[in-house]
Design an enzyme around this catalytic site. Sequence first.
Site, short mmCIF file in Angstrom:
data_model
loop_
_atom_site.label_atom_id
_atom_site.label_comp_id
_atom_site.label_asym_id
_atom_site.label_seq_id
_atom_site.Cartn_x
_atom_site.Cartn_y
_atom_site.Cartn_z
N ASN A 1 3.44 -3.70 11.40
CA ASN A 1 4.55 -4.06 10.51
C ASN A 1 4.36 -3.58 9.07
OD1 ASN A 1 5.89 -5.37 12.57
ND2 ASN A 1 4.87 -7.33 12.15
N PHE B 1 20.17 6.50 15.27
CA PHE B 1 20.72 5.30 15.89
C PHE B 1 20.03 4.09 15.29
CE2 PHE B 1 16.99 5.96 18.53
CZ PHE B 1 16.51 4.68 18.68
N ARG C 1 -1.94 18.17 6.57
CA ARG C 1 -3.31 18.61 6.84
C ARG C 1 -3.32 19.73 7.89
NH1 ARG C 1 -7.75 14.14 8.06
NH2 ARG C 1 -7.86 14.17 5.79
N TRP D 1 19.41 -0.25 16.17
CA TRP D 1 19.47 -1.18 17.30
C TRP D 1 20.39 -2.36 16.94
CZ3 TRP D 1 15.64 0.51 14.39
CH2 TRP D 1 15.13 -0.36 13.43
N LYS E 1 3.34 4.12 8.31
CA LYS E 1 3.27 4.78 9.62
C LYS E 1 3.85 6.20 9.55
CE LYS E 1 5.57 1.21 11.15
NZ LYS E 1 5.47 0.36 9.95
N THR E 2 5.08 6.30 9.10
CA THR E 2 5.71 7.62 9.02
C THR E 2 4.98 8.50 8.02
OG1 THR E 2 7.86 6.76 9.70
CG2 THR E 2 7.87 8.80 8.44
N THR E 3 4.59 7.92 6.90
CA THR E 3 3.92 8.73 5.88
C THR E 3 2.53 9.17 6.33
OG1 THR E 3 3.49 6.67 4.71
CG2 THR E 3 5.26 8.05 3.86
N GLU F 1 9.26 7.12 15.02
CA GLU F 1 10.03 5.94 15.44
C GLU F 1 10.36 5.96 16.94
OE1 GLU F 1 9.94 4.05 12.84
OE2 GLU F 1 10.16 5.39 11.11
N LYS G 1 3.74 -0.98 5.84
CA LYS G 1 4.25 0.34 5.45
C LYS G 1 3.16 1.40 5.59
CE LYS G 1 5.70 2.71 1.21
NZ LYS G 1 6.47 3.80 1.79
#
Length: 173
Positions: free
Chosen positions: A12, A68, A26, A70, A16-18, A105, A14
């Site tokens: 949960n 999309f 890299r 949810w 993950k994407t970064t 995601e 912050k």
Amino acid sequence: MNRGLLIVYTGNGKGKTTAAFGLAFRALGQGLRVCILQFIKGPGKCGELVSAELFKNRLECHTLGRGFTWKSENLAEDIRLAREGWTLAQSLIATGKQDLLILDELTYLMKYDMVPASEIIPALKNRPPGLHLIVTGRDASPELIEAADLVTEMRAIKHPFDQGIQAQKGIEF
Ligand code: ATP
Ligand code: MG
């Protein structure tokens, strides 16, 4: 010998994407060919996608149509888009043209049963032997964790939103 890893960034907190984009940066520096597929589209163009254009000869980027959510009123359309994204993901896995593929995601497709996990997990496991795959998103399932070689859980300890601090340019988008 080059061994493609299945990497999962979940939890949960912050980052993950970064973290996935950090690895892309890299890998590009090492001459790897990178592809990013974003299943959920943000409201505007994130800084990382603008930066990605600077590497366009070795970095391929795809964002699903309107993306999309949810929470949509049109669930059938969401499922159609999720399927379309998954079909693209499968072809990107199969081409063998990439060294690193980021499925940003992807966990939500499984969490909300838009595409069955029984279809996704084997496809991730059966990736070409040299392909590194990164999956991001909250609530990674036990099956996904089991299939992965590397799993990091981002644990939220503090987030500026909790104090009412607005999204900051270059940090959130
Ligand atoms: P980032 O893209 O910054 O690496 P992320 O991929 O880990 O974040 P997501 O789960 O994709 O985060 O959520 C996207 C948005 O939710 C981001 O704007 C992020 O700042 C926000 N967010 C992430 N964690 C928290 C949290 N613990 N509390 C509030 N908002 C959060
Ligand atoms: Mg994310």
